[in-house]
Write an enzyme that holds these catalytic residues in place. Structure first.
Site, PDB file in Angstrom:
ATOM      1  N   ASN A   8       0.816  -1.259   0.080  1.00  0.00           N
ATOM      2  CA  ASN A   8       0.075   0.035   0.117  1.00  0.00           C
ATOM      3  C   ASN A   8       0.921   1.236  -0.046  1.00  0.00           C
ATOM      4  O   ASN A   8       1.446   1.535   1.093  1.00  0.00           O
ATOM      5  CB  ASN A   8      -0.809  -0.146   1.218  1.00  0.00           C
ATOM      6  CG  ASN A   8      -1.544   1.224   1.438  1.00  0.00           C
ATOM      7  OD1 ASN A   8      -1.859   2.123   0.332  1.00  0.00           O
ATOM      8  ND2 ASN A   8      -2.377   1.189   2.650  1.00  0.00           N
ATOM      9  N   TRP A   9       1.047   1.841  -1.148  1.00  0.00           N
ATOM     10  CA  TRP A   9       1.970   2.945  -1.248  1.00  0.00           C
ATOM     11  C   TRP A   9       1.267   4.178  -0.804  1.00  0.00           C
ATOM     12  O   TRP A   9       2.043   5.065  -0.588  1.00  0.00           O
ATOM     13  CB  TRP A   9       2.233   3.337  -2.695  1.00  0.00           C
ATOM     14  CG  TRP A   9       3.263   2.252  -3.310  1.00  0.00           C
ATOM     15  CD1 TRP A   9       3.865   1.089  -2.801  1.00  0.00           C
ATOM     16  CD2 TRP A   9       3.498   2.380  -4.794  1.00  0.00           C
ATOM     17  NE1 TRP A   9       4.609   0.408  -3.757  1.00  0.00           N
ATOM     18  CE2 TRP A   9       4.390   1.131  -4.903  1.00  0.00           C
ATOM     19  CE3 TRP A   9       3.527   3.034  -5.733  1.00  0.00           C
ATOM     20  CZ2 TRP A   9       5.041   0.951  -5.947  1.00  0.00           C
ATOM     21  CZ3 TRP A   9       4.074   2.645  -7.026  1.00  0.00           C
ATOM     22  CH2 TRP A   9       5.006   1.682  -7.186  1.00  0.00           C
ATOM     23  N   LYS A  10       0.110   4.320  -0.120  1.00  0.00           N
ATOM     24  CA  LYS A  10      -0.692   5.528   0.094  1.00  0.00           C
ATOM     25  C   LYS A  10      -0.310   6.683  -0.713  1.00  0.00           C
ATOM     26  O   LYS A  10      -0.378   6.348  -1.949  1.00  0.00           O
ATOM     27  CB  LYS A  10      -0.120   5.800   1.440  1.00  0.00           C
ATOM     28  CG  LYS A  10      -0.144   4.366   2.480  1.00  0.00           C
ATOM     29  CD  LYS A  10       0.139   4.774   3.894  1.00  0.00           C
ATOM     30  CE  LYS A  10      -0.165   3.390   4.805  1.00  0.00           C
ATOM     31  NZ  LYS A  10      -0.193   3.699   6.047  1.00  0.00           N
ATOM     32  N   HIS A  97      -9.683   1.478   4.672  1.00  0.00           N
ATOM     33  CA  HIS A  97      -8.454   1.533   5.318  1.00  0.00           C
ATOM     34  C   HIS A  97      -8.782   2.847   6.659  1.00  0.00           C
ATOM     35  O   HIS A  97      -9.597   3.685   6.507  1.00  0.00           O
ATOM     36  CB  HIS A  97      -7.563   2.283   4.490  1.00  0.00           C
ATOM     37  CG  HIS A  97      -5.909   2.231   5.020  1.00  0.00           C
ATOM     38  ND1 HIS A  97      -5.519   3.208   5.939  1.00  0.00           N
ATOM     39  CD2 HIS A  97      -4.903   1.288   5.073  1.00  0.00           C
ATOM     40  CE1 HIS A  97      -4.316   2.815   6.211  1.00  0.00           C
ATOM     41  NE2 HIS A  97      -3.846   1.836   5.771  1.00  0.00           N
ATOM     42  N   GLU A  99      -6.813   5.175   7.383  1.00  0.00           N
ATOM     43  CA  GLU A  99      -6.642   6.524   7.326  1.00  0.00           C
ATOM     44  C   GLU A  99      -7.879   7.114   6.503  1.00  0.00           C
ATOM     45  O   GLU A  99      -8.368   8.558   6.200  1.00  0.00           O
ATOM     46  CB  GLU A  99      -5.269   6.819   6.387  1.00  0.00           C
ATOM     47  CG  GLU A  99      -4.198   6.348   7.180  1.00  0.00           C
ATOM     48  CD  GLU A  99      -2.986   5.986   6.510  1.00  0.00           C
ATOM     49  OE1 GLU A  99      -2.992   5.712   5.290  1.00  0.00           O
ATOM     50  OE2 GLU A  99      -2.055   5.418   7.391  1.00  0.00           O
ATOM     51  N   GLU A 167      -5.827  -4.557  10.605  1.00  0.00           N
ATOM     52  CA  GLU A 167      -4.863  -3.250  10.763  1.00  0.00           C
ATOM     53  C   GLU A 167      -5.283  -2.618  12.073  1.00  0.00           C
ATOM     54  O   GLU A 167      -6.017  -1.796  12.170  1.00  0.00           O
ATOM     55  CB  GLU A 167      -4.990  -2.379   9.674  1.00  0.00           C
ATOM     56  CG  GLU A 167      -4.424  -3.082   8.461  1.00  0.00           C
ATOM     57  CD  GLU A 167      -3.664  -2.082   7.616  1.00  0.00           C
ATOM     58  OE1 GLU A 167      -2.547  -2.373   7.158  1.00  0.00           O
ATOM     59  OE2 GLU A 167      -4.159  -1.092   7.306  1.00  0.00           O
ATOM     60  N   GLY A 173       2.391   2.401  10.855  1.00  0.00           N
ATOM     61  CA  GLY A 173       3.490   3.457  10.724  1.00  0.00           C
ATOM     62  C   GLY A 173       4.088   3.872  12.026  1.00  0.00           C
ATOM     63  O   GLY A 173       4.632   4.965  12.159  1.00  0.00           O
ATOM     64  N   SER A 213       3.186  -1.739  10.791  1.00  0.00           N
ATOM     65  CA  SER A 213       4.549  -1.752  10.967  1.00  0.00           C
ATOM     66  C   SER A 213       5.334  -3.273  10.708  1.00  0.00           C
ATOM     67  O   SER A 213       6.065  -3.840  11.381  1.00  0.00           O
ATOM     68  CB  SER A 213       4.894  -1.603  12.690  1.00  0.00           C
ATOM     69  OG  SER A 213       4.566  -0.236  12.546  1.00  0.00           O
ATOM     70  N   GLY A 234       2.787  -0.818   4.499  1.00  0.00           N
ATOM     71  CA  GLY A 234       2.905   0.544   4.001  1.00  0.00           C
ATOM     72  C   GLY A 234       4.350   0.820   3.913  1.00  0.00           C
ATOM     73  O   GLY A 234       4.868   0.729   2.743  1.00  0.00           O
ATOM     74  N   GLY A 235       4.805   1.250   4.790  1.00  0.00           N
ATOM     75  CA  GLY A 235       6.258   1.820   4.784  1.00  0.00           C
ATOM     76  C   GLY A 235       7.193   1.198   4.145  1.00  0.00           C
ATOM     77  O   GLY A 235       8.178   1.582   3.166  1.00  0.00           O
TER      78      GLY A 235
HETATM   79  P1  PGA Z   1       2.620   0.294   7.871  1.00  0.00           P
HETATM   80  O1  PGA Z   1       1.201   0.657   6.911  1.00  0.00           O
HETATM   81  O2  PGA Z   1       3.299  -0.867   7.319  1.00  0.00           O
HETATM   82  O3  PGA Z   1       3.311   1.759   7.533  1.00  0.00           O
HETATM   83  O4  PGA Z   1       2.572   0.386   9.284  1.00  0.00           O
HETATM   84  C1  PGA Z   1       0.450  -0.512   6.860  1.00  0.00           C
HETATM   85  C2  PGA Z   1      -0.966  -0.067   6.224  1.00  0.00           C
HETATM   86  O5  PGA Z   1      -1.371   1.262   6.772  1.00  0.00           O
HETATM   87  O6  PGA Z   1      -1.436  -0.518   5.452  1.00  0.00           O
END
Ligand code: PGA
Length: 252
Positions: A8-10, A97, A99, A167, A173, A213, A234-235
Site C-alpha cells: 500500500n503505497w498510500k 483503510h 486513514e 490493521e 506506521g 509496521s 505500508g512504509g
Molecule cells: P505500515 O502501514 O506498514 O507503514 O505500518 C500499513 C498500512 O497502513 O496499510
C-alpha cells in the site's frame, strides 16, 4: 494457503518517475511463492499497468486501487469507480483503510463500497482494526461491528473475493507492531465472525492479512498456525529491497 503480500503505497512516491523506479525495483527473478499486489495512487495506475507489461519480473504482480467511490458513475466529484480501476489492470481494491475512516468514512459507506466493488468483480481488501488497545477486549466488539456492517447484504458467493486485513490503528506506521500472538488471536476471531455470517468455517474461503509496521524481521512469526496468511505493508513497501526482504522472509 500461499501467502499474499499487498503493498500500500498510500500517497507516495512524490512523482511518476519515482513510482516507476519503485515498481521496477520489485522485479522478481523467479515466480514468487506468494501472491503480490501493488496498490499505487490511482493517478499512477496506468503507468504501472504499462510498465508491468513491459518489464520482465513484474508480470506476476497484480495491481490494486487504494479506494473507490460507492457508486459506479455519475456526479461524485473526486471519486473513482471500479471500472476505472479495472481499465488500468487493477484486480483488487483496499476498502475501509483506517486513514480513510479517519477522514470520515463510516461502516455504512464502507458497506456500499464493498458491495459496489464485489459487484464489479474486484477483489476487496477490507481493513478493520481498533484505534487503541486498552487490554479489556474492546477490540473484539469494534471489529465485529466493522465486519457485520461492512458485509451486510453481501452474498456468500461474493465473499470468495474478500480478504480481511486486520490493521490495528495503533500499529500503523509506528514501528510498534501487534505481537504475532495478538494478531493471530484477532485473526481467529475474524474467521469465527465471518463463519457466523456465512455459516461455515471459512479458513480456506476468506483470507486474513495483518498490517501495521510489518518488516522482514517480524513478518514470518505472524504466519504461524495458518491464521494470518499475508500482509498489508505500508512504509516497508516504499523500497523494493524491503518489500522483497519480506517476500523472502515469508517464502523461504
Ligand atoms: P505500515 O502501514 O506498514 O507503514 O505500518 C500499513 C498500512 O497502513 O496499510
Amino acid at each position: 494457503m500461499s501467502p499474499l503480500l499487498v503493498a500500500n503505497w498510500k500517497m507516495n512516491p512524490r512523482t511518476l518517475a519515482r513510482a516507476q523506479t519503485l515498481f521496477a525495483s520489485y522485479a522478481l527473478k523467479k515466480k514468487p511463492r506468494a501472491g503480490i499486489v501493488v496498490c499505487p495512487p490511482a493517478s499512477f495506475l496506468p503507468a504501472m499497468h504499462a510498465l508491468r507489461k513491459k518489464k520482465i519480473g513484474l508480470q506476476t504482480i497484480a495491481l490494486g486501487g487504494q479506494n473507490i467511490g460507492p457508486a459506479t458513475e455519475g456526479a461524485f466529484t473526486g471519486n473513482i469507480s471500479p471500472s476505472m480501476l479495472k481499465e488500468f489492470g487493477a484486480g483488487y481494491v483496499i476498502i475501509g483503510h483506517s486513514e480513510c475512516r479517519a477522514q470520515g468514512e463510516t461502516n455504512e459507506l464502507i458497506n456500499q463500497k464493498v458491495k459496489t466493488a464485489l459487484a464489479a468483480n474486484l477483489h476487496v481488501l477490507l481493513c478493520v482494526g481498533e484505534i487503541e488497545r486498552v487490554h479489556d477486549g474492546a477490540e473484539f466488539s469494534v471489529i465485529r461491528e466493522q465486519i457485520a456492517i461492512a458485509l451486510d447484504g453481501v452474498t456468500k458467493s461474493r465473499m470468495k473475493r474478500l480478504t480481511i486485513c486486520y490493521e490495528p490503528v495503533w500499529a500503523i506506521g509506528t514501528g510498534n507492531p501487534a505481537s504475532a500472538a495478538e494478531a493471530i488471536e484477532v485473526g481467529l476471531f475474524i474467521l469465527r465472525t465471518i463463519a457466523s455470517v456465512i455459516g461455515k468455517h471459512p479458513r480456506n474461503a476468506v483470507r486474513v492479512l495483518y498490517g501495521g509496521s510489518v518488516n522482514a524481521e517480524n513478518a514470518r512469526d505472524f504466519l504461524e498456525h495458518d491464521v494470518i496468511s499475508g500482509f498489508l505493508v505500508g512504509g516497508e513497501s516504499l523500497s523494493g529491497r524491503s518489500l522483497l526482504g519480506i517476500l523472502h522472509a515469508i517464502t523461504k
